[in-house]
Structure formats: C-alpha cells, structure tokens
Design a protein around this motif. Structure first.
Motif, short mmCIF file in Angstrom:
data_model
loop_
_atom_site.label_atom_id
_atom_site.label_comp_id
_atom_site.label_asym_id
_atom_site.label_seq_id
_atom_site.Cartn_x
_atom_site.Cartn_y
_atom_site.Cartn_z
N UNK A 10 -12.94 -16.36 -3.54
CA UNK A 10 -14.33 -16.10 -3.93
C UNK A 10 -15.28 -16.40 -2.78
N UNK A 11 -15.05 -17.49 -2.07
CA UNK A 11 -15.92 -17.85 -0.95
C UNK A 11 -15.89 -16.75 0.12
N UNK A 12 -14.72 -16.18 0.36
CA UNK A 12 -14.61 -15.12 1.35
C UNK A 12 -15.45 -13.91 0.95
N UNK A 13 -15.33 -13.47 -0.30
CA UNK A 13 -15.99 -12.25 -0.75
C UNK A 13 -17.44 -12.47 -1.20
N UNK A 14 -17.88 -13.70 -1.35
CA UNK A 14 -19.21 -13.98 -1.89
C UNK A 14 -20.35 -13.50 -0.99
N UNK A 15 -20.09 -13.25 0.27
CA UNK A 15 -21.15 -12.79 1.18
C UNK A 15 -21.39 -11.28 1.07
N UNK A 16 -20.52 -10.59 0.37
CA UNK A 16 -20.66 -9.14 0.18
C UNK A 16 -21.59 -8.87 -1.00
N UNK A 17 -22.10 -7.63 -1.10
CA UNK A 17 -22.90 -7.29 -2.29
C UNK A 17 -22.09 -7.58 -3.56
N UNK A 18 -22.78 -8.01 -4.61
CA UNK A 18 -22.10 -8.51 -5.80
C UNK A 18 -21.06 -7.54 -6.36
N UNK A 19 -21.39 -6.29 -6.51
CA UNK A 19 -20.45 -5.32 -7.06
C UNK A 19 -19.19 -5.21 -6.22
N UNK A 20 -19.37 -5.17 -4.91
CA UNK A 20 -18.23 -5.10 -4.00
C UNK A 20 -17.41 -6.39 -4.06
N UNK A 21 -18.09 -7.51 -4.16
CA UNK A 21 -17.40 -8.80 -4.24
C UNK A 21 -16.56 -8.89 -5.50
N UNK A 22 -17.13 -8.50 -6.65
CA UNK A 22 -16.39 -8.55 -7.91
C UNK A 22 -15.14 -7.69 -7.84
N UNK A 23 -15.31 -6.47 -7.35
CA UNK A 23 -14.17 -5.55 -7.24
C UNK A 23 -13.12 -6.07 -6.26
N UNK A 24 -13.56 -6.60 -5.15
CA UNK A 24 -12.63 -7.07 -4.12
C UNK A 24 -11.87 -8.32 -4.56
N UNK A 25 -12.54 -9.21 -5.26
CA UNK A 25 -11.86 -10.40 -5.78
C UNK A 25 -10.76 -9.97 -6.74
N UNK A 26 -11.09 -9.10 -7.68
CA UNK A 26 -10.11 -8.64 -8.66
C UNK A 26 -8.96 -7.91 -7.97
N UNK A 27 -9.28 -7.06 -7.00
CA UNK A 27 -8.24 -6.31 -6.28
C UNK A 27 -7.30 -7.27 -5.53
N UNK A 28 -7.89 -8.29 -4.91
CA UNK A 28 -7.06 -9.26 -4.18
C UNK A 28 -6.12 -10.00 -5.14
N UNK A 29 -6.64 -10.46 -6.24
CA UNK A 29 -5.81 -11.18 -7.21
C UNK A 29 -4.71 -10.28 -7.74
N UNK A 30 -5.05 -9.04 -8.04
CA UNK A 30 -4.06 -8.10 -8.57
C UNK A 30 -2.95 -7.81 -7.55
N UNK A 31 -3.32 -7.62 -6.30
CA UNK A 31 -2.32 -7.22 -5.31
C UNK A 31 -1.60 -8.39 -4.64
N UNK A 32 -2.18 -9.58 -4.66
CA UNK A 32 -1.60 -10.69 -3.90
C UNK A 32 -1.00 -11.80 -4.75
N UNK A 33 -1.39 -11.90 -6.00
CA UNK A 33 -0.88 -12.97 -6.86
C UNK A 33 0.25 -12.44 -7.74
N UNK A 34 1.24 -13.28 -7.96
CA UNK A 34 2.32 -12.94 -8.88
C UNK A 34 1.79 -12.88 -10.31
#
Length: 94
Positions: free
Chosen positions: A14-38
C-alpha cells in the motif's frame, strides 16, 4: 503465514502504490495481491479484513473489499475500436 507478517506486507504494498492517483492505487494494490500472493495468503487476508482489518492501511482495506467482491462483468467492446471480423459464409471455392 503469521497475521502480523501479512499485515506488514500489505502495508508495504500500500505504501508503494499510495503515491499514485487513488483509482490507480486501488487497482494496482488488488492486482499485485492477486498476482503475487498465494491463494491461502489471500484467504487469510480476507479473514483479517472480515474481522475488522485492524493494523491495515485504509487504502488497502478499500482495495481488498472491492477485490473480494469478485471480477467485474467483462464487456464485449474491442479496445482498438475496430469492428470484430465477420464469419465467412458459404462454401469454400474449389
């Protein structure tokens, strides 16, 4: 994986993506969790959020609540704007 470790990892993402516009941050956080977490890590995170999400960044909780709702209904539009190829009719030429 321990709950505290998952929370720490989630807050780092979240800290990494928090500097991006909110919509992009929300999408990117979810995408990261989906693709990187078991799946079991995601399942544990859902339990943590369902139990109140204590210790998690609010932006992460918002991203994951939307993520856990499931995929959006896909559209049939073609992003290039070009029309879909039409199937050929009739028999092939001999």
């Amino acid at each position: 994986m321990e709950k505290e470790v998952l929370i720490q990892m989630a807050n780092q993402v979240t800290a990494f993506w928090s500097v991006y516009p909110k919509g992009e941050a929300l999408e990117s956080i979810a995408r990261h969790i989906h693709s990187s977490w078991e799946p079991r890590m995601r399942d544990e995170m859902k339990t943590i959020i369902d139990d109140g999400g204590q210790g998690l960044a609010p932006l992460f909780v918002e991203a994951m609540k939307d993520y856990f709702k499931g995929p959006k209904t896909p559209t049939k539009s073609n992003p290039s704007g070009a029309s879909e190829p039409k199937p050929k009719t009739g028999s092939p030429a001999a």
